[in-house]
Design a protein around this motif. Structure first.
Motif, PDB file in Angstrom:
ATOM      1  N   GLY A 169      41.593  46.639  35.362  1.00  0.00           N
ATOM      2  CA  GLY A 169      42.532  45.742  36.042  1.00  0.00           C
ATOM      3  C   GLY A 169      43.304  46.555  37.064  1.00  0.00           C
ATOM      4  O   GLY A 169      44.522  46.691  36.993  1.00  0.00           O
ATOM      5  N   MET A 183      41.240  42.243  45.282  1.00  0.00           N
ATOM      6  CA  MET A 183      41.909  43.448  44.755  1.00  0.00           C
ATOM      7  C   MET A 183      40.958  44.647  44.825  1.00  0.00           C
ATOM      8  O   MET A 183      41.349  45.746  45.212  1.00  0.00           O
ATOM      9  CB  MET A 183      42.357  43.222  43.314  1.00  0.00           C
ATOM     10  CG  MET A 183      43.471  42.195  43.144  1.00  0.00           C
ATOM     11  SD  MET A 183      45.005  42.681  43.945  1.00  0.00           S
ATOM     12  CE  MET A 183      46.222  42.126  42.736  1.00  0.00           C
ATOM     13  N   TYR A 225      50.425  41.631  47.078  1.00  0.00           N
ATOM     14  CA  TYR A 225      50.618  42.394  45.836  1.00  0.00           C
ATOM     15  C   TYR A 225      50.839  43.875  46.148  1.00  0.00           C
ATOM     16  O   TYR A 225      51.688  44.540  45.549  1.00  0.00           O
ATOM     17  CB  TYR A 225      49.422  42.229  44.879  1.00  0.00           C
ATOM     18  CG  TYR A 225      49.706  42.881  43.536  1.00  0.00           C
ATOM     19  CD1 TYR A 225      50.464  42.222  42.576  1.00  0.00           C
ATOM     20  CD2 TYR A 225      49.278  44.173  43.275  1.00  0.00           C
ATOM     21  CE1 TYR A 225      50.779  42.832  41.379  1.00  0.00           C
ATOM     22  CE2 TYR A 225      49.592  44.795  42.065  1.00  0.00           C
ATOM     23  CZ  TYR A 225      50.336  44.113  41.133  1.00  0.00           C
ATOM     24  OH  TYR A 225      50.671  44.742  39.944  1.00  0.00           O
ATOM     25  N   THR A 280      47.173  48.557  33.079  1.00  0.00           N
ATOM     26  CA  THR A 280      48.586  48.219  33.256  1.00  0.00           C
ATOM     27  C   THR A 280      48.721  46.830  33.870  1.00  0.00           C
ATOM     28  O   THR A 280      48.012  46.476  34.820  1.00  0.00           O
ATOM     29  CB  THR A 280      49.304  49.254  34.164  1.00  0.00           C
ATOM     30  OG1 THR A 280      48.624  49.329  35.425  1.00  0.00           O
ATOM     31  CG2 THR A 280      49.329  50.624  33.515  1.00  0.00           C
ATOM     32  N   ALA A 281      49.660  46.067  33.310  1.00  0.00           N
ATOM     33  CA  ALA A 281      50.053  44.744  33.849  1.00  0.00           C
ATOM     34  C   ALA A 281      48.881  43.774  33.966  1.00  0.00           C
ATOM     35  O   ALA A 281      48.872  42.929  34.867  1.00  0.00           O
ATOM     36  CB  ALA A 281      50.753  44.928  35.209  1.00  0.00           C
ATOM     37  N   THR A 282      47.930  43.876  33.081  1.00  0.00           N
ATOM     38  CA  THR A 282      46.708  43.057  33.200  1.00  0.00           C
ATOM     39  C   THR A 282      46.422  42.198  31.960  1.00  0.00           C
ATOM     40  O   THR A 282      46.069  41.022  32.087  1.00  0.00           O
ATOM     41  CB  THR A 282      45.502  43.985  33.486  1.00  0.00           C
ATOM     42  OG1 THR A 282      45.700  44.593  34.764  1.00  0.00           O
ATOM     43  CG2 THR A 282      44.186  43.242  33.476  1.00  0.00           C
ATOM     44  N   ASP A 334      38.297  45.300  38.440  1.00  0.00           N
ATOM     45  CA  ASP A 334      39.261  44.198  38.483  1.00  0.00           C
ATOM     46  C   ASP A 334      38.484  42.899  38.612  1.00  0.00           C
ATOM     47  O   ASP A 334      37.385  42.876  39.164  1.00  0.00           O
ATOM     48  CB  ASP A 334      40.213  44.363  39.681  1.00  0.00           C
ATOM     49  CG  ASP A 334      41.450  43.507  39.541  1.00  0.00           C
ATOM     50  OD1 ASP A 334      42.486  44.021  39.077  1.00  0.00           O
ATOM     51  OD2 ASP A 334      41.386  42.294  39.858  1.00  0.00           O
ATOM     52  N   GLY A 335      39.086  41.809  38.124  1.00  0.00           N
ATOM     53  CA  GLY A 335      38.417  40.518  38.199  1.00  0.00           C
ATOM     54  C   GLY A 335      38.468  39.902  39.587  1.00  0.00           C
ATOM     55  O   GLY A 335      37.712  38.977  39.877  1.00  0.00           O
ATOM     56  N   SER A 336      39.366  40.370  40.425  1.00  0.00           N
ATOM     57  CA  SER A 336      39.542  39.785  41.759  1.00  0.00           C
ATOM     58  C   SER A 336      38.855  40.659  42.807  1.00  0.00           C
ATOM     59  O   SER A 336      39.178  41.836  42.944  1.00  0.00           O
ATOM     60  CB  SER A 336      41.049  39.670  42.060  1.00  0.00           C
ATOM     61  OG  SER A 336      41.284  39.613  43.449  1.00  0.00           O
ATOM     62  N   TRP A 394      43.486  37.090  43.912  1.00  0.00           N
ATOM     63  CA  TRP A 394      44.899  37.377  44.160  1.00  0.00           C
ATOM     64  C   TRP A 394      45.132  37.592  45.642  1.00  0.00           C
ATOM     65  O   TRP A 394      44.206  37.920  46.381  1.00  0.00           O
ATOM     66  CB  TRP A 394      45.309  38.644  43.411  1.00  0.00           C
ATOM     67  CG  TRP A 394      45.540  38.427  41.939  1.00  0.00           C
ATOM     68  CD1 TRP A 394      44.637  37.979  41.029  1.00  0.00           C
ATOM     69  CD2 TRP A 394      46.758  38.642  41.223  1.00  0.00           C
ATOM     70  NE1 TRP A 394      45.209  37.910  39.786  1.00  0.00           N
ATOM     71  CE2 TRP A 394      46.504  38.306  39.879  1.00  0.00           C
ATOM     72  CE3 TRP A 394      48.025  39.091  41.582  1.00  0.00           C
ATOM     73  CZ2 TRP A 394      47.489  38.410  38.892  1.00  0.00           C
ATOM     74  CZ3 TRP A 394      48.996  39.193  40.597  1.00  0.00           C
ATOM     75  CH2 TRP A 394      48.733  38.839  39.273  1.00  0.00           C
ATOM     76  N   VAL A 430      34.670  42.819  37.981  1.00  0.00           N
ATOM     77  CA  VAL A 430      34.101  42.355  36.717  1.00  0.00           C
ATOM     78  C   VAL A 430      35.213  41.698  35.896  1.00  0.00           C
ATOM     79  O   VAL A 430      36.382  42.098  35.987  1.00  0.00           O
ATOM     80  CB  VAL A 430      33.465  43.529  35.920  1.00  0.00           C
ATOM     81  CG1 VAL A 430      34.504  44.520  35.429  1.00  0.00           C
ATOM     82  CG2 VAL A 430      32.641  43.024  34.746  1.00  0.00           C
ATOM     83  N   ASP A 431      34.833  40.677  35.159  1.00  0.00           N
ATOM     84  CA  ASP A 431      35.760  40.086  34.193  1.00  0.00           C
ATOM     85  C   ASP A 431      35.791  41.018  32.979  1.00  0.00           C
ATOM     86  O   ASP A 431      34.732  41.314  32.392  1.00  0.00           O
ATOM     87  CB  ASP A 431      35.233  38.696  33.806  1.00  0.00           C
ATOM     88  CG  ASP A 431      36.172  37.959  32.869  1.00  0.00           C
ATOM     89  OD1 ASP A 431      37.036  38.603  32.245  1.00  0.00           O
ATOM     90  OD2 ASP A 431      36.032  36.728  32.770  1.00  0.00           O
ATOM     91  N   LEU A 432      36.961  41.489  32.590  1.00  0.00           N
ATOM     92  CA  LEU A 432      37.029  42.480  31.494  1.00  0.00           C
ATOM     93  C   LEU A 432      36.449  41.946  30.187  1.00  0.00           C
ATOM     94  O   LEU A 432      35.982  42.736  29.363  1.00  0.00           O
ATOM     95  CB  LEU A 432      38.475  42.944  31.295  1.00  0.00           C
ATOM     96  CG  LEU A 432      39.007  43.915  32.357  1.00  0.00           C
ATOM     97  CD1 LEU A 432      40.512  44.141  32.171  1.00  0.00           C
ATOM     98  CD2 LEU A 432      38.261  45.253  32.300  1.00  0.00           C
TER      99      LEU A 432
HETATM  100  C1  LIG Z   1      49.548  42.292  37.994  1.00  0.00           C
HETATM  101  S1  LIG Z   1      47.980  42.918  38.490  1.00  0.00           S
HETATM  102  C2  LIG Z   1      48.055  44.602  37.886  1.00  0.00           C
HETATM  103  C3  LIG Z   1      47.325  45.560  38.779  1.00  0.00           C
HETATM  104  C4  LIG Z   1      47.580  47.045  38.525  1.00  0.00           C
HETATM  105  N1  LIG Z   1      47.017  47.496  37.255  1.00  0.00           N
HETATM  106  C5  LIG Z   1      49.060  47.353  38.565  1.00  0.00           C
HETATM  107  O1  LIG Z   1      49.634  47.749  37.534  1.00  0.00           O
HETATM  108  O2  LIG Z   1      49.658  47.206  39.637  1.00  0.00           O
HETATM  109  C6  LIG Z   1      46.921  42.122  37.307  1.00  0.00           C
HETATM  110  C7  LIG Z   1      45.462  42.322  37.639  1.00  0.00           C
HETATM  111  O3  LIG Z   1      44.680  41.870  36.536  1.00  0.00           O
HETATM  112  C8  LIG Z   1      43.483  41.348  37.078  1.00  0.00           C
HETATM  113  N2  LIG Z   1      42.849  40.497  36.070  1.00  0.00           N
HETATM  114  C9  LIG Z   1      43.324  39.356  35.518  1.00  0.00           C
HETATM  115  N3  LIG Z   1      42.445  38.857  34.638  1.00  0.00           N
HETATM  116  C10 LIG Z   1      41.383  39.709  34.618  1.00  0.00           C
HETATM  117  C11 LIG Z   1      40.149  39.750  33.914  1.00  0.00           C
HETATM  118  N4  LIG Z   1      39.821  38.799  33.010  1.00  0.00           N
HETATM  119  N5  LIG Z   1      39.289  40.770  34.165  1.00  0.00           N
HETATM  120  C12 LIG Z   1      39.588  41.730  35.064  1.00  0.00           C
HETATM  121  N6  LIG Z   1      40.761  41.751  35.757  1.00  0.00           N
HETATM  122  C13 LIG Z   1      41.640  40.752  35.541  1.00  0.00           C
HETATM  123  C14 LIG Z   1      43.937  40.591  38.303  1.00  0.00           C
HETATM  124  O4  LIG Z   1      42.869  40.314  39.185  1.00  0.00           O
HETATM  125  C15 LIG Z   1      44.993  41.546  38.857  1.00  0.00           C
HETATM  126  O5  LIG Z   1      44.472  42.426  39.803  1.00  0.00           O
END
Ligand SMILES: C[S@@+](CC[C@H](N)C(=O)[O-])C[C@H]1O[C@@H](n2cnc3c(N)ncnc32)[C@H](O)[C@@H]1O
Length: 245
Positions: A41, A69, A11, A103-105, A64-66, A6, A86-88
């Motif tokens: 996330g 971030m 962000y 949240t938002a993930t 977080d996956g990124s 990301w 890490v990938d969740l």
């Molecule tokens: C919109 S952001 C939300 C970040 C924070 N929780 C917030 O509410 O502001 C979504 C996040 O999900 C992470 N993400 C997406 N797919 C993922 C995965 N498979 N494993 C871990 N993180 C992931 C992205 O890298 C990103 O940082």
């Protein structure tokens, strides 16, 4: 599909609406302050920072996956939080958590069955999952605008976001070993002050990688042109509350 990188700096600037949404969600964690908690996330750590204040005598881990971030989270919180990439859907922990916040993930993750199984495995028996993500009908007006632009790169994108229904989510959480499951939708309209950057980073995020970098700005402008002024994104959030057996 594994998570992607990301634009963390953007962000961080644009995510006031996500922080506001997250505060309601954090309230539902109902923490004593000495728990071991996972932020699943964590993005750039803005939510993590507020969560940290709620566990003054506990432990907070942020993932977080990124990597971008995670780096921003480390920069914000230094040694106060352990943060790693890490990938969740591959999450494995040695010491289980009392609670998980996310949240938002989840809507960025295609395989919710596997996601919930990994989260259940990361919780101690009786541990809490409290989360919010985009749910059924989320930003339908933005999706309609994208469809109206009819760009070839976005014409056939199967399952661009995983905006699940409460019913399907309850069934998946139950199958993953959760009880006391509550799921519900919550409309949350957002009028972003800087629509162009907000759409590019927060709404389209990693989906813009479908386009070469030089075409992305024009595409975002074309999508915005389909929407009324002032630009509004009709968010519909899916709330999840559950406890591990
Ligand atoms: C919109 S952001 C939300 C970040 C924070 N929780 C917030 O509410 O502001 C979504 C996040 O999900 C992470 N993400 C997406 N797919 C993922 C995965 N498979 N494993 C871990 N993180 C992931 C992205 O890298 C990103 O940082």
């Amino acid at each position: 599909m594994p998570p992607r990188e990301w634009n963390a700096a953007s962000y961080d600037r644009m995510s006031d609406p996500q922080l506001a949404m997250a505060r309601d969600v954090m309230d539902r964690l109902d923490l004593r302050g000495d728990e071991r908690v996972l932020d699943a996330g964590c993005g750039t750590g803005r939510v993590t920072e507020e969560l940290l204040a709620r566990v003054p005598n506990g432990t907070l881990i942020a993932v977080d996956g990124s990597q971008a971030m995670v780096d921003q989270t480390r920069e914000r919180l230094g040694g106060r939080v352990e943060a790693f990439a890490v990938d969740l859907v591959e999450l494995e922990v040695t010491q289980p958590f009392d609670a998980i916040l996310s949240t938002a993930t989840f809507h960025w993750i295609a395989d919710h069955e596997r996601l919930f199984a990994r989260l259940a495995a990361a919780l101690r028996p009786g541990g809490k999952l409290v989360a919010q993500c985009g749910g059924a009908g989320n930003i339908a007006n933005v999706q309609a605008a994208i469809d109206a632009v009819d760009h070839p790169a976005f014409r056939d994108w199967a399952g661009p976001w995983n905006f699940a229904t409460p019913e399907a989510t309850t069934a998946r959480l139950t199958a993953a070993g959760f009880v006391d499951v509550w799921t519900w939708l919550q409309p949350w309209p957002v009028d972003p002050p800087n629509p162009r950057e907000y759409f590019e980073t927060v709404i389209l995020g990693t989906h813009l990688e479908r386009l070469p970098p030089e075409d992305r700005g024009v595409f975002v402008e074309d999508v915005l042109a389909q929407l009324d002024e002032p630009v509004r994104a009709n968010y519909v959030r899916l709330n999840l509350l559950a406890r591990r057996t």
